[in-house]
Design a protein around this motif. Sequence first.
Motif, PDB file in Angstrom:
ATOM      1  N   ALA A 157      -2.467   5.150   2.849  1.00  0.00           N
ATOM      2  CA  ALA A 157      -1.212   4.297   2.763  1.00  0.00           C
ATOM      3  C   ALA A 157       0.081   5.195   2.298  1.00  0.00           C
ATOM      4  N   SER A 158       0.643   5.990   2.722  1.00  0.00           N
ATOM      5  CA  SER A 158       1.280   7.184   2.115  1.00  0.00           C
ATOM      6  C   SER A 158       2.485   7.416   3.157  1.00  0.00           C
ATOM      7  N   ALA A 159       2.482   6.954   4.319  1.00  0.00           N
ATOM      8  CA  ALA A 159       3.237   6.576   5.377  1.00  0.00           C
ATOM      9  C   ALA A 159       4.718   6.396   4.906  1.00  0.00           C
ATOM     10  N   VAL A 160       4.770   5.150   4.079  1.00  0.00           N
ATOM     11  CA  VAL A 160       5.945   4.571   3.909  1.00  0.00           C
ATOM     12  C   VAL A 160       6.847   5.667   2.916  1.00  0.00           C
ATOM     13  N   PRO A 161       7.738   5.910   2.651  1.00  0.00           N
ATOM     14  CA  PRO A 161       8.679   7.041   1.710  1.00  0.00           C
ATOM     15  C   PRO A 161       8.928   6.098   0.471  1.00  0.00           C
ATOM     16  N   ALA A 162       8.626   7.190  -0.639  1.00  0.00           N
ATOM     17  CA  ALA A 162       8.440   6.834  -2.216  1.00  0.00           C
ATOM     18  C   ALA A 162       9.521   6.354  -2.088  1.00  0.00           C
TER      19      ALA A 162
ATOM     20  N   HIS B 134       0.576  -0.980  -0.451  1.00  0.00           N
ATOM     21  CA  HIS B 134       0.280  -0.204  -0.295  1.00  0.00           C
ATOM     22  C   HIS B 134       1.217   0.937   0.294  1.00  0.00           C
ATOM     23  N   GLY B 135       1.720   1.244   0.822  1.00  0.00           N
ATOM     24  CA  GLY B 135       2.925   2.255   1.282  1.00  0.00           C
ATOM     25  C   GLY B 135       3.273   2.827  -0.397  1.00  0.00           C
ATOM     26  N   ALA B 136       4.169   1.976  -1.019  1.00  0.00           N
ATOM     27  CA  ALA B 136       4.624   1.812  -1.966  1.00  0.00           C
ATOM     28  C   ALA B 136       3.923   2.382  -3.850  1.00  0.00           C
ATOM     29  N   LEU B 137       2.153   1.910  -3.033  1.00  0.00           N
ATOM     30  CA  LEU B 137       1.973   2.341  -4.352  1.00  0.00           C
ATOM     31  C   LEU B 137       1.385   4.158  -4.094  1.00  0.00           C
ATOM     32  N   ALA B 138       1.085   4.531  -2.431  1.00  0.00           N
ATOM     33  CA  ALA B 138       0.401   5.522  -2.493  1.00  0.00           C
ATOM     34  C   ALA B 138       1.162   6.354  -2.527  1.00  0.00           C
ATOM     35  N   ALA B 139       2.567   6.283  -1.926  1.00  0.00           N
ATOM     36  CA  ALA B 139       3.684   7.408  -1.247  1.00  0.00           C
ATOM     37  C   ALA B 139       4.098   8.555  -2.173  1.00  0.00           C
ATOM     38  N   PRO B 140       4.722   7.844  -3.524  1.00  0.00           N
ATOM     39  CA  PRO B 140       5.657   8.543  -5.063  1.00  0.00           C
ATOM     40  C   PRO B 140       4.035   9.007  -5.334  1.00  0.00           C
ATOM     41  N   VAL B 141       2.819   8.396  -5.446  1.00  0.00           N
ATOM     42  CA  VAL B 141       2.143   9.927  -6.091  1.00  0.00           C
ATOM     43  C   VAL B 141       1.566  11.385  -4.989  1.00  0.00           C
ATOM     44  N   ARG B 142       1.644  10.904  -3.417  1.00  0.00           N
ATOM     45  CA  ARG B 142       1.167  11.596  -2.607  1.00  0.00           C
ATOM     46  C   ARG B 142       2.781  12.561  -3.105  1.00  0.00           C
ATOM     47  N   ALA B 143       3.787  12.162  -2.790  1.00  0.00           N
ATOM     48  CA  ALA B 143       5.018  13.293  -2.782  1.00  0.00           C
ATOM     49  C   ALA B 143       4.923  13.940  -3.995  1.00  0.00           C
ATOM     50  N   LEU B 144       5.216  13.311  -5.296  1.00  0.00           N
ATOM     51  CA  LEU B 144       4.963  14.061  -6.669  1.00  0.00           C
ATOM     52  C   LEU B 144       3.929  14.999  -6.996  1.00  0.00           C
TER      53      LEU B 144
END
Length: 125
Positions: free
Chosen positions: A120-125, A84-94
């Motif tokens: 789910a974006s708590a994991v860094p991109a 979940h984090g790997a999917l969400a984090a880059p979208v949120r960050a970028l």
Amino acid sequence: MKDAYERRALLLQLGDVLKMLDYIKAHVRDAQTVGDLVRNYEALAGIALLDSVAQTMTVSELEYRALRAFCRWPQLLLDEPLDHGALAAPVRALLFEDNPYGWETWTASLARDVPWLGTASAVPA
């Protein structure tokens, strides 16, 4: 079985993003910002991501950021378990780093099918 529906919803979202980027490259010549795209190109109406990102973002910045944000999704959607984090984090960050309302809007548009996406974006991109 719920996992399969979540993967399907995310795959459909990825397809919308790719269709959006393809349309922009093929048809958009005069738009400078995302707001211009939303106002002037009816074919792009209703794309949740486009409606949620900052309307002042330039079109070239949108293209660059969207490609980077979603480039790993095909592989990630095949991985077990679904990260979940790997999917969400880059979208949120970028795409939503300085736009928390846009992030909430975009994840809410997918919440029925992917309820964990917004948190789910708590994991860094």
